[in-house]
Design a protein around this motif. Sequence first.
Motif, short mmCIF file in Angstrom:
data_model
loop_
_atom_site.label_atom_id
_atom_site.label_comp_id
_atom_site.label_asym_id
_atom_site.label_seq_id
_atom_site.Cartn_x
_atom_site.Cartn_y
_atom_site.Cartn_z
N PHE A 1 -30.33 1.12 55.59
CA PHE A 1 -29.95 0.15 54.54
C PHE A 1 -28.38 0.26 54.63
N GLN A 2 -27.76 -0.91 55.16
CA GLN A 2 -26.22 -0.81 55.24
C GLN A 2 -25.54 -2.07 54.81
N PRO A 3 -25.51 -2.03 53.57
CA PRO A 3 -25.04 -3.53 52.82
C PRO A 3 -23.68 -3.68 53.03
N ASP A 4 -22.62 -2.67 53.36
CA ASP A 4 -21.39 -2.84 53.21
C ASP A 4 -20.62 -2.48 54.64
N ASP A 5 -20.38 -3.36 55.56
CA ASP A 5 -19.69 -3.17 56.88
C ASP A 5 -20.47 -1.80 57.52
N GLY A 6 -21.53 -1.79 57.54
CA GLY A 6 -22.27 -0.78 58.52
C GLY A 6 -22.52 0.40 57.98
N LYS A 7 -22.23 0.77 56.57
CA LYS A 7 -22.14 1.98 55.89
C LYS A 7 -23.40 2.24 55.41
N HIS A 8 -23.82 3.35 55.70
CA HIS A 8 -25.39 3.70 55.10
C HIS A 8 -25.42 3.95 53.49
N TYR A 9 -26.14 3.25 52.94
CA TYR A 9 -26.54 3.38 51.57
C TYR A 9 -27.94 3.86 51.29
N PRO A 10 -28.10 5.14 50.75
CA PRO A 10 -29.31 5.68 50.68
C PRO A 10 -30.24 4.94 49.67
N LEU A 11 -31.54 4.76 49.98
CA LEU A 11 -32.57 4.24 49.20
C LEU A 11 -33.56 5.18 49.02
N THR A 12 -33.96 5.41 47.57
CA THR A 12 -35.06 6.26 47.16
C THR A 12 -35.75 5.69 46.13
N ILE A 13 -36.78 6.33 45.92
CA ILE A 13 -37.98 6.07 44.96
C ILE A 13 -38.20 7.18 43.93
N SER A 14 -38.64 6.96 42.85
CA SER A 14 -39.33 7.88 42.00
C SER A 14 -40.96 7.44 41.68
N ILE A 15 -41.89 8.31 41.81
CA ILE A 15 -43.25 7.88 41.65
C ILE A 15 -43.83 8.75 40.52
N GLY A 16 -44.68 8.16 39.82
CA GLY A 16 -45.48 8.88 38.71
C GLY A 16 -46.81 8.29 39.12
N VAL A 17 -47.89 9.45 39.00
CA VAL A 17 -49.10 9.13 39.50
C VAL A 17 -49.88 9.63 38.54
N LYS B 1 -37.97 10.71 37.07
CA LYS B 1 -36.52 10.18 36.80
C LYS B 1 -35.67 11.63 36.31
N GLY B 2 -36.12 12.29 35.18
CA GLY B 2 -35.62 13.26 34.77
C GLY B 2 -35.14 14.45 35.57
N ARG B 3 -35.96 14.64 36.61
CA ARG B 3 -36.06 15.68 37.61
C ARG B 3 -34.92 15.25 38.74
N GLY B 4 -34.20 14.36 38.49
CA GLY B 4 -33.32 13.87 39.61
C GLY B 4 -33.53 12.86 40.52
N ARG B 5 -34.65 11.97 40.21
CA ARG B 5 -35.13 11.01 40.89
C ARG B 5 -35.62 11.47 42.45
N ASN B 6 -36.00 10.56 43.26
CA ASN B 6 -36.39 10.79 44.40
C ASN B 6 -37.62 11.95 44.65
N THR B 7 -38.56 11.86 43.62
CA THR B 7 -39.58 12.72 43.20
C THR B 7 -40.84 11.93 43.12
N VAL B 8 -41.87 12.95 43.19
CA VAL B 8 -43.47 12.67 43.02
C VAL B 8 -43.63 13.34 41.67
N VAL B 9 -44.28 13.07 40.73
CA VAL B 9 -44.68 13.90 39.66
C VAL B 9 -46.23 13.10 39.37
N VAL B 10 -47.39 14.10 39.20
CA VAL B 10 -48.53 13.74 39.11
C VAL B 10 -49.10 14.22 37.59
N GLU B 11 -49.95 13.29 37.02
CA GLU B 11 -50.21 13.54 35.90
C GLU B 11 -50.49 15.16 35.14
N ASP B 12 -51.58 15.63 35.98
CA ASP B 12 -51.92 16.95 35.76
C ASP B 12 -50.76 18.02 35.67
#
Length: 254
Positions: A189-205, A229-240
């Motif tokens: 993802f390069q929104p500004d003059d070809g500079k890379h902007y990191p995209l990440t997601i947080s997932i709750g299962v 989100k509390g763990r710093g994002r870019n993370t998967v947390v499962v219910e159990d």
Amino acid sequence: MLKIMLKACSVTVAVVAVSQVVSFATRYAAGQPFTLFVFLMNSILPVLTAFPAGLYVFWQTARLKRALAELRELHVKLEAKANRDQMTGFLNREAFFEQFKMARRWTDTGALALIDADHFKKINDTYGHLVGDEALKLIAGAIDRTTRELDIVGRIGGEEFCVFLPAASRDDAVQIAERIRIEVERLVFQPDDGKHYPLTISIGVALTRGHHLTSQLMRQADRCLYDAKGRGRNTVVVEDALAEMAERKTSETG
């Protein structure tokens, strides 16, 4: 048009043949001769009447079929527009939860994954909403590539997605969620003059069970997402995993 004319001709030939047979049989039974004039009349009159009538009927039938086909196509488009998010092509919120409820009628097991784009407000504030939309499309593409064909995927909020994984075990859910997370992390993802902007997601299962209501599962998945989100994002947390942490805290307190 040629096909319509051929159909009209075939009908006309059939009418002429029937007319000749009936006329011959009638005259024969009455003891009257079957003359050339009778033969010509039995041929010419059906041609003058049957062919135009057949041509008109087949032409109108073809028009009706085309109109019905266009109507069916329009219905499909309208239905897709009503059920689909226009930006991502995923199910919209209402359609997602409707299909989710239907899917749970034939399977008591599975997992509900709630996905949220990290720091998305910053993208919109820095680069504008059009660039933010491009980021969402990239994330949606990553989700689409890494989910299974039987999975139900929807966009349920601005930067929030939901995926139901029918009949998925805990291990299956973790693997799929991690696949999605890694695929998004690898996006260019390069929104500004070809500079890379990191995209990440947080997932709750949340793992689904037959007695859980949809609202309960959503709350569980949302709690896991909040924890991710509390763990710093870019993370998967499962219910159990949360349940295990709560048990450990309880035992430590005791």
